[in-house]
Write an enzyme that holds these catalytic residues in place. Sequence first.
Site, PDB file in Angstrom:
ATOM      1  N   PHE A  68      72.130   6.825  37.305  1.00 17.27           N
ATOM      2  CA  PHE A  68      72.904   5.736  36.692  1.00 17.27           C
ATOM      3  C   PHE A  68      74.237   6.216  36.133  1.00 17.27           C
ATOM      4  O   PHE A  68      74.915   5.476  35.437  1.00 17.27           O
ATOM      5  CB  PHE A  68      72.092   5.069  35.575  1.00 17.27           C
ATOM      6  CG  PHE A  68      70.812   4.449  36.067  1.00 17.27           C
ATOM      7  CD1 PHE A  68      70.832   3.207  36.694  1.00 17.27           C
ATOM      8  CD2 PHE A  68      69.604   5.095  35.934  1.00 17.27           C
ATOM      9  CE1 PHE A  68      69.660   2.625  37.171  1.00 17.27           C
ATOM     10  CE2 PHE A  68      68.424   4.532  36.404  1.00 17.27           C
ATOM     11  CZ  PHE A  68      68.453   3.288  37.026  1.00 17.27           C
TER      12      PHE A  68
ATOM     13  N   ARG B  32      78.072   7.170  35.455  1.00 15.37           N
ATOM     14  CA  ARG B  32      79.328   6.505  35.817  1.00 15.37           C
ATOM     15  C   ARG B  32      80.389   7.561  36.005  1.00 15.37           C
ATOM     16  O   ARG B  32      80.514   8.463  35.156  1.00 15.37           O
ATOM     17  CB  ARG B  32      79.772   5.552  34.691  1.00 15.37           C
ATOM     18  CG  ARG B  32      78.842   4.394  34.475  1.00 15.37           C
ATOM     19  CD  ARG B  32      79.054   3.795  33.108  1.00 15.37           C
ATOM     20  NE  ARG B  32      78.759   4.765  32.045  1.00 15.37           N
ATOM     21  CZ  ARG B  32      78.959   4.560  30.755  1.00 15.37           C
ATOM     22  NH1 ARG B  32      79.489   3.428  30.341  1.00 15.37           N
ATOM     23  NH2 ARG B  32      78.659   5.481  29.859  1.00 15.37           N
TER      24      ARG B  32
ATOM     25  N   GLY C 208      84.922  -2.338  42.046  1.00 17.73           N
ATOM     26  CA  GLY C 208      85.097  -1.509  43.244  1.00 17.73           C
ATOM     27  C   GLY C 208      84.218  -0.292  43.106  1.00 17.73           C
ATOM     28  O   GLY C 208      83.202  -0.337  42.406  1.00 17.73           O
TER      29      GLY C 208
ATOM     30  N   CYS D 229      79.587   2.353  44.238  1.00 25.54           N
ATOM     31  CA  CYS D 229      78.238   1.870  43.916  1.00 25.54           C
ATOM     32  C   CYS D 229      78.079   0.355  43.987  1.00 25.54           C
ATOM     33  O   CYS D 229      77.226  -0.149  44.711  1.00 25.54           O
ATOM     34  CB  CYS D 229      77.831   2.364  42.542  1.00 25.54           C
ATOM     35  SG  CYS D 229      77.445   4.118  42.555  1.00 25.54           S
TER      36      CYS D 229
HETATM   37  P1  NAD Z   1      79.368  11.955  47.889  1.00 29.15           P
HETATM   38  O1  NAD Z   1      79.620  11.403  49.222  1.00 29.15           O
HETATM   39  O2  NAD Z   1      80.482  12.212  46.915  1.00 29.15           O
HETATM   40  O3  NAD Z   1      78.583  13.350  48.035  1.00 29.15           O
HETATM   41  C1  NAD Z   1      77.594  13.605  48.983  1.00 29.15           C
HETATM   42  C2  NAD Z   1      77.639  15.097  49.319  1.00 29.15           C
HETATM   43  O4  NAD Z   1      76.514  15.441  50.115  1.00 29.15           O
HETATM   44  C3  NAD Z   1      78.865  15.495  50.129  1.00 29.15           C
HETATM   45  O5  NAD Z   1      79.488  16.616  49.523  1.00 29.15           O
HETATM   46  C4  NAD Z   1      78.297  15.861  51.503  1.00 29.15           C
HETATM   47  O6  NAD Z   1      79.042  16.850  52.175  1.00 29.15           O
HETATM   48  C5  NAD Z   1      76.923  16.362  51.129  1.00 29.15           C
HETATM   49  N1  NAD Z   1      75.943  16.315  52.214  1.00 29.15           N
HETATM   50  C6  NAD Z   1      75.754  15.336  53.138  1.00 29.15           C
HETATM   51  N2  NAD Z   1      74.725  15.640  53.939  1.00 29.15           N
HETATM   52  C7  NAD Z   1      74.242  16.839  53.525  1.00 29.15           C
HETATM   53  C8  NAD Z   1      73.177  17.668  53.941  1.00 29.15           C
HETATM   54  N3  NAD Z   1      72.385  17.335  54.953  1.00 29.15           N
HETATM   55  N4  NAD Z   1      72.973  18.835  53.275  1.00 29.15           N
HETATM   56  C9  NAD Z   1      73.758  19.188  52.241  1.00 29.15           C
HETATM   57  N5  NAD Z   1      74.775  18.441  51.795  1.00 29.15           N
HETATM   58  C10 NAD Z   1      75.016  17.276  52.422  1.00 29.15           C
HETATM   59  O7  NAD Z   1      78.299  10.993  47.205  1.00 29.15           O
HETATM   60  P2  NAD Z   1      78.075  10.675  45.642  1.00 29.15           P
HETATM   61  O8  NAD Z   1      79.104   9.743  45.129  1.00 29.15           O
HETATM   62  O9  NAD Z   1      77.770  11.927  44.906  1.00 29.15           O
HETATM   63  O10 NAD Z   1      76.721   9.827  45.762  1.00 29.15           O
HETATM   64  C11 NAD Z   1      75.499  10.401  46.138  1.00 29.15           C
HETATM   65  C12 NAD Z   1      74.417   9.347  46.010  1.00 29.15           C
HETATM   66  O11 NAD Z   1      74.271   8.941  44.642  1.00 29.15           O
HETATM   67  C13 NAD Z   1      74.703   8.062  46.782  1.00 29.15           C
HETATM   68  O12 NAD Z   1      73.511   7.534  47.258  1.00 29.15           O
HETATM   69  C14 NAD Z   1      75.288   7.149  45.741  1.00 29.15           C
HETATM   70  O13 NAD Z   1      75.080   5.796  46.044  1.00 29.15           O
HETATM   71  C15 NAD Z   1      74.494   7.539  44.510  1.00 29.15           C
HETATM   72  N6  NAD Z   1      75.164   7.300  43.242  1.00 29.15           N
HETATM   73  C16 NAD Z   1      76.487   7.587  43.109  1.00 29.15           C
HETATM   74  C17 NAD Z   1      77.108   7.384  41.878  1.00 29.15           C
HETATM   75  C18 NAD Z   1      78.558   7.666  41.704  1.00 29.15           C
HETATM   76  O14 NAD Z   1      79.096   7.253  40.665  1.00 29.15           O
HETATM   77  N7  NAD Z   1      79.229   8.330  42.622  1.00 29.15           N
HETATM   78  C19 NAD Z   1      76.361   6.907  40.786  1.00 29.15           C
HETATM   79  C20 NAD Z   1      75.008   6.663  40.949  1.00 29.15           C
HETATM   80  C21 NAD Z   1      74.414   6.861  42.185  1.00 29.15           C
END
Ligand code: NAD
Length: 435
Positions: free
Chosen positions: A153, A155, A258, A261
């Site tokens: 969760f 931000r 935007g 998420c």
């Molecule tokens: P992101 O795209 O910034 O990061 C994902 C990372 O995973 C990338 O660095 C990518 O290279 C790596 N990756 C992909 N496949 C891989 C593999 N097989 N092995 C190793 N590394 C691998 O994503 P994020 O923003 O960190 O979000 C991750 C998850 O968390 C998503 O499902 C998102 O919806 C969720 N989420 C994000 C947020 C946010 O604020 N960004 C908040 C809550 C939940």
Amino acid sequence: MGTICVVGTGYVGLTTGVCFADLGNTVVCVEIDLQKLDTLRSGRTPIYEPGLQELLERNLRAGRISFTDDYTLALAQAELIFITVGTPMGPDGAADLSQVEAAANQIGRHLAHDAVIIDKSTVPVGTGDLVGAILREQLRPGVSVQVVSNPEFLREGSALADFFKPDRIVLGSADRAAAEQVAELHAPLGAPVIITDLRTAEMIKYASNAFLATRISFINEIAQICERLGADVREVARGMGADKRIGPHFLDAGVGYGGSCFPKGVLALHHMAATAGCHPQLLQAVMDINVDARRRFVTKLREILGSFEGTLIGVLGLSFKPNTDDMREAPSVEIIKELQAGGARVKAYDPVAMEAAGEIMPSVTYCATAYDVAKEVDALLVVTEWNEFKMLDLDRVQRLMRRPVLLDGRNLYDPADMAAKGFTYRGVGRGLAAV
Ligand code: NAD
């Protein structure tokens, strides 16, 4: 003590890894993006997140965190394995699970001992079962895993504070002992822990995001009505938010939500619901209102300027919200696209997101300061509510502009003050002053 493995070092994975290391754990992060890996190994964070750089350096120095692309190495001592890879929006609105499936396959192939696999990525209901099935297909005989859903969760912009002071930790699993092992890891945070089943945990994440997005679309709808009826949405939100049953958060009218998420979360939930034979009318309205919020903002400007043809427009703020460089689904992108489609040239400034913005919007002229953006423009648009925009010398801004038109997509300024300074000013939902 076993180590923690974090698969994927994006916003969520890097924060999770660095923060668990800071709590004294040994953390190994596995990342397939080699450029990102190089940056991390040299001690720099590839993303902008307040406080993260310092925490990364501290834990690298203490030897509590390391980065690799080698799954065998990363999993060698791991008892708890977090999946934090991306789940972007697929073409039909469903979440694209290819990164999660690839991560599960890799873990299954390389894990040589029992472990708990914790899914932190936001995934459709039922994905925990899918991850379990993939793992069991790949694992060598005698190795067993339990899957726990632990939705994230945090931000962006306040990720560290959100990690260390979460409102709650949600854990879902068919295996109570596995969920309790993950709860134990979070014990130093002192947060309430909700243990439930896998699917319910996955649903809690989508329902929470959709509810917050609903509040934003709700207040944007109220803003539109306020504009027509001569009320001020900021005061309306203050009055509403003082009611304990409502609360003050997520009631800021503006150009819509935007980020990585909310847009994809609402769409994915809508898709899940529709696929399951439900009729998600409210979710549809939430998305429609969000698109509308951006369009109305551009329409307001067109009404003032007549046409965008040959104009020079300044944009203040590009990231989807302040304190992040994340440009995913940022309202600025659609707004700028519409301005350019109408024939405007666009200049912009953002304290941290210009590099990321430059990759997706190369035709924008990026400026070193907000004042440089204001120079000679026919209108200035505030799109992201960075603190520094609240402190601008507006008299100076006005002197620099060709025409004193300021559209405030985040209601940072007072309409009466702006009128007194001689601006043609429009906020969002600011009653008679805004129409
Ligand atoms: P992101 O795209 O910034 O990061 C994902 C990372 O995973 C990338 O660095 C990518 O290279 C790596 N990756 C992909 N496949 C891989 C593999 N097989 N092995 C190793 N590394 C691998 O994503 P994020 O923003 O960190 O979000 C991750 C998850 O968390 C998503 O499902 C998102 O919806 C969720 N989420 C994000 C947020 C946010 O604020 N960004 C908040 C809550 C939940």
